[in-house]
Write a protein that holds these residues in place. Structure first.
Motif, PDB file in Angstrom:
ATOM      1  N   SER A 120       0.790  -1.207   0.070  1.00 21.14           N
ATOM      2  CA  SER A 120      -0.188   0.186   0.093  1.00 21.14           C
ATOM      3  C   SER A 120       1.027   1.393  -0.168  1.00 21.14           C
ATOM      4  O   SER A 120       0.421   2.269  -0.544  1.00 21.14           O
ATOM      5  N   PHE A 121       2.015   1.257   0.462  1.00 17.53           N
ATOM      6  CA  PHE A 121       2.947   2.373   0.593  1.00 17.53           C
ATOM      7  C   PHE A 121       3.996   2.330  -0.370  1.00 17.53           C
ATOM      8  O   PHE A 121       4.923   3.455  -0.312  1.00 17.53           O
ATOM      9  N   ALA A 122       4.445   1.124  -0.824  1.00 13.63           N
ATOM     10  CA  ALA A 122       5.602   1.151  -1.623  1.00 13.63           C
ATOM     11  C   ALA A 122       5.315   1.958  -2.688  1.00 13.63           C
ATOM     12  O   ALA A 122       4.234   1.948  -3.536  1.00 13.63           O
ATOM     13  N   LEU A 172       6.913 -10.894  -4.458  1.00  8.56           N
ATOM     14  CA  LEU A 172       7.115 -11.893  -3.490  1.00  8.56           C
ATOM     15  C   LEU A 172       7.816 -12.894  -3.726  1.00  8.56           C
ATOM     16  O   LEU A 172       7.513 -13.598  -4.801  1.00  8.56           O
ATOM     17  N   LYS A 173       8.916 -13.197  -2.962  1.00  5.31           N
ATOM     18  CA  LYS A 173      10.014 -14.291  -3.228  1.00  5.31           C
ATOM     19  C   LYS A 173       9.595 -15.442  -2.078  1.00  5.31           C
ATOM     20  O   LYS A 173       9.558 -15.232  -1.120  1.00  5.31           O
ATOM     21  N   GLY A 174       9.397 -16.520  -2.797  1.00  4.04           N
ATOM     22  CA  GLY A 174       9.289 -17.833  -2.121  1.00  4.04           C
ATOM     23  C   GLY A 174       8.120 -18.123  -2.527  1.00  4.04           C
ATOM     24  O   GLY A 174       7.576 -19.249  -1.772  1.00  4.04           O
ATOM     25  N   ILE A 206      -1.205 -11.884  -6.781  1.00  2.67           N
ATOM     26  CA  ILE A 206      -1.729 -11.081  -7.873  1.00  2.67           C
ATOM     27  C   ILE A 206      -3.111 -10.141  -7.178  1.00  2.67           C
ATOM     28  O   ILE A 206      -3.095  -8.868  -7.404  1.00  2.67           O
ATOM     29  N   GLN A 207      -3.752 -10.941  -6.383  1.00  3.68           N
ATOM     30  CA  GLN A 207      -4.998 -10.278  -5.981  1.00  3.68           C
ATOM     31  C   GLN A 207      -4.814  -9.071  -4.929  1.00  3.68           C
ATOM     32  O   GLN A 207      -5.491  -8.110  -4.925  1.00  3.68           O
ATOM     33  N   ILE A 208      -3.695  -9.223  -4.247  1.00  4.37           N
ATOM     34  CA  ILE A 208      -3.346  -8.161  -3.264  1.00  4.37           C
ATOM     35  C   ILE A 208      -2.245  -6.893  -4.057  1.00  4.37           C
ATOM     36  O   ILE A 208      -1.905  -6.035  -3.249  1.00  4.37           O
ATOM     37  N   GLY A 209      -2.137  -7.286  -5.152  1.00  4.11           N
ATOM     38  CA  GLY A 209      -1.486  -5.823  -5.858  1.00  4.11           C
ATOM     39  C   GLY A 209       0.253  -6.368  -6.058  1.00  4.11           C
ATOM     40  O   GLY A 209       0.706  -5.336  -6.435  1.00  4.11           O
ATOM     41  N   ALA A 210       0.660  -7.528  -5.910  1.00  2.36           N
ATOM     42  CA  ALA A 210       1.970  -7.582  -6.176  1.00  2.36           C
ATOM     43  C   ALA A 210       2.375  -7.281  -7.692  1.00  2.36           C
ATOM     44  O   ALA A 210       1.509  -7.828  -8.639  1.00  2.36           O
ATOM     45  N   SER A 211       3.616  -6.897  -7.780  1.00  4.69           N
ATOM     46  CA  SER A 211       3.899  -6.497  -9.404  1.00  4.69           C
ATOM     47  C   SER A 211       4.625  -7.744  -9.906  1.00  4.69           C
ATOM     48  O   SER A 211       4.736  -7.901 -11.299  1.00  4.69           O
ATOM     49  N   GLY A 212       5.122  -8.800  -9.001  1.00  2.86           N
ATOM     50  CA  GLY A 212       5.915  -9.820  -9.784  1.00  2.86           C
ATOM     51  C   GLY A 212       5.927 -11.007  -8.449  1.00  2.86           C
ATOM     52  O   GLY A 212       5.845 -10.791  -7.625  1.00  2.86           O
ATOM     53  N   ILE A 213       6.139 -12.149  -8.997  1.00  2.00           N
ATOM     54  CA  ILE A 213       6.499 -13.288  -7.988  1.00  2.00           C
ATOM     55  C   ILE A 213       7.901 -13.825  -8.334  1.00  2.00           C
ATOM     56  O   ILE A 213       8.219 -13.906  -9.472  1.00  2.00           O
ATOM     57  N   ILE A 214       8.650 -14.547  -7.304  1.00  2.00           N
ATOM     58  CA  ILE A 214       9.731 -15.193  -7.604  1.00  2.00           C
ATOM     59  C   ILE A 214       9.687 -16.489  -7.035  1.00  2.00           C
ATOM     60  O   ILE A 214       9.455 -16.863  -5.719  1.00  2.00           O
TER      61      ILE A 214
END
Length: 354
Positions: free
Chosen positions: A219-221, A227-229, A240-248
Motif C-alpha cells: 500500500s505504501f511502496a 513476493l519471493k518464495g 496478484i489479488q493483493i497487488g504484487a507486481s511480480g513473484i519469484i
C-alpha cells in the motif's frame, strides 16, 4: 593477465584464467573461504534433499533443438518493470558478503555492474545501501525481511526507495529459520568487525507474517513489489489479488524447508495460474546456460543466481562476480543458438523434450 592486474584477495593476487564454468568457482572458493563462511553459503536445510533436487531436476530436463534457423544474431534482452536488461539473469539476494570477501557488497555491486546485471541487495547486507549505490552503475533492487517493528520496516523500504532501488523483493517463505544442520555444526556467527546494519539485531523476521502485512507493505511502496518464495499456485493467485507486481518462484535454495520440490518442477504450475498477468522469476540451482534456457522455456521471465555469485565473490572479488555472470551469459547464448532460438520470444515449452 599480468600479475599486477590480477584481482586481490587479502592483498594476494588471484588468477581466474583457469575458471571455465561455475562449478570451478565453487572449488576455488572452498579453498579460499573460512570453513564457517563456506558452510554458510554451500549448505541447505536438514538432509539437503531439496538442494540436490534443484540441480537434479534441471539436469533431468532434456532439450528439443531445431536446426537450420538463422541464429547469426541473438537478442537476449528482456524488459522488467520498464527496465530493459541485456539478458535475463539477475544477482539474487544473499547475505553477509563481507564473510566472503573484504570488500563485501561493494565488490558484488561493481562486478554485477560491469556484467550489466541487476543486483538484488539483501536486507542482511554488511554494507550500507548508500555505499553500495555509490559504486553501482546498473540498477539495484532490494530484498526485505518484514520485521515486527512496522516503523523500522517502513523506514527501510523508504530508504531503499530514496537511494534509487527500482524494486522490492519481499521474502515470504521464512516465518522461522530452517534446520540448517551444517551451519549449526560450525556455530555460524558474524566475525568480529562485521555487522548487518539493517538486521535490527535479528536474523529472522518475528512479525506474524500474513497476507495482511503484505497488503500493508504494498500500500505504501512506490516501486514494484515482488513476493519471493512462492511455490503454490494458490499463493501466486493471492499475490496478484493483493497487488504484487511480480513473484519469484523460490525454495530458498533448499535452505529452509527440506523435501519441497525443485523450483523448475514447480514453475509450470505457477506459470499456468499466473497466465502472464505479472512477471515470474525463478531461482534455485542455476549453474549452466542450459538451466537458464530451460527456465525461460517453461515460462520464467528471468532467473536469479545466488550461490555462484557468492563463490565468484570469494574467489576473485568484483572480477569473480563479473566472470560468473559472463560465463553464464555466454553459455545461455550458446544454448539459444544450438537449439535454434534467436530471441527470448522464440523460447517456449516446445524446447523441452517430452
Amino acid at each position: 593477465m599480468a600479475q599486477d592486474q590480477l584481482p586481490l584477495i587479502n592483498g594476494e593476487p588471484v588468477d581466474l584464467s583457469g575458471i571455465i564454468n561455475l562449478f570451478d568457482f565453487e572449488k576455488m572458493a572452498e579453498g579460499k573461504m573460512t570453513k564457517m563462511a563456506y558452510e554458510y553459503v554451500a549448505s541447505g536445510a536438514a538432509d539437503e534433499f531439496t538442494v540436490r533436487w534443484n540441480r537434479q531436476a534441471l539436469d533431468t530436463l532434456k532439450l528439443n533443438p531445431n536446426v537450420l534457423n538463422d541464429v547469426s544474431t541473438l537478442d537476449t534482452s528482456v524488459t522488467l518493470f520498464g527496465h530493459k536488461l541485456p539478458y535475463p539473469i539477475l544477482v539474487a539476494p544473499t547475505a553477509f558478503h563481507k564473510i566472503m570477501h573484504p570488500e563485501g557488497e561493494l565488490a558484488t555491486a561493481r562486478g554485477a555492474s560491469k556484467a550489466e546485471a541487476i543486483y538484488v541487495v539483501s536486507s542482511f547486507t554488511t554494507t550500507p545501501l548508500e555505499e553500495i549505490k555509490k559504486v553501482a552503475s546498473e540498477p539495484l533492487w532490494f530484498q526485505l525481511y518484514v520485521r515486527d517493528d512496522k516503523e523500522f520496516t517502513k523506514n527501510l523500504v523508504q530508504k531503499a526507495e530514496s537511494i534509487g532501488c527500482r524494486a522490492l523483493c519481499i521474502t515470504v517463505d521464512t516465518p522461522v529459520g530452517g534446520a540448517r544442520n551444517r551451519q549449526a555444526r560450525v556455530n555460524f556467527k558474524l566475525p568480529e568487525g562485521v555487522n548487518a546494519p539493517y538486521a535490527n539485531g535479528e536474523m529472522i523476521q518475528k512479525m506474524p507474517l500474513t497476507w495482511k502485512e503484505m497488503e500493508w507493505l504494498i500500500s505504501f511502496a512506490k516501486v514494484p513489489v515482488l513476493l519471493k518464495g512462492i511455490l503454490h499456485p494458490d499463493d501466486a493467485e493471492k499475490a496478484i489479488q493483493i497487488g504484487a507486481s511480480g513473484i519469484i518462484v523460490s525454495n530458498h535454495s533448499g535452505r529452509n524447508l527440506d523435501t519441497v520440490p525443485a523450483t523448475i518442477e514447480v514453475l509450470p504450475r505457477i506459470v499456468e495460474r499466473v497466465n502472464k498477468r505479472i512477471p515470474i522469476l525463478m531461482d534455485g540451482g542455476i549453474r549452466r546456460g542450459t538451466d537458464v534456457l530451460k527456465a525461460i522455456a517453461l515460462g520464467a521471465n528471468a532467473v536469479l543466481v545466488g550461490k555462484p555469485i557468492c563463490f565468484g565473490l570469494a574467489s576473485g572479488g568484483a572480477e569473480g562476480v563479473t566472470k560468473t555472470l559472463e560465463i553464464l551469459r555466454a553459455e545461455f547464448e550458446m544454448a539459444m543458438a544450438l537449439t535454434g532460438r534467436s530471441t527470448i520470444a522464440s523460447i517456449d515449452k516446445s524446447l523441452i523434450w517430452k
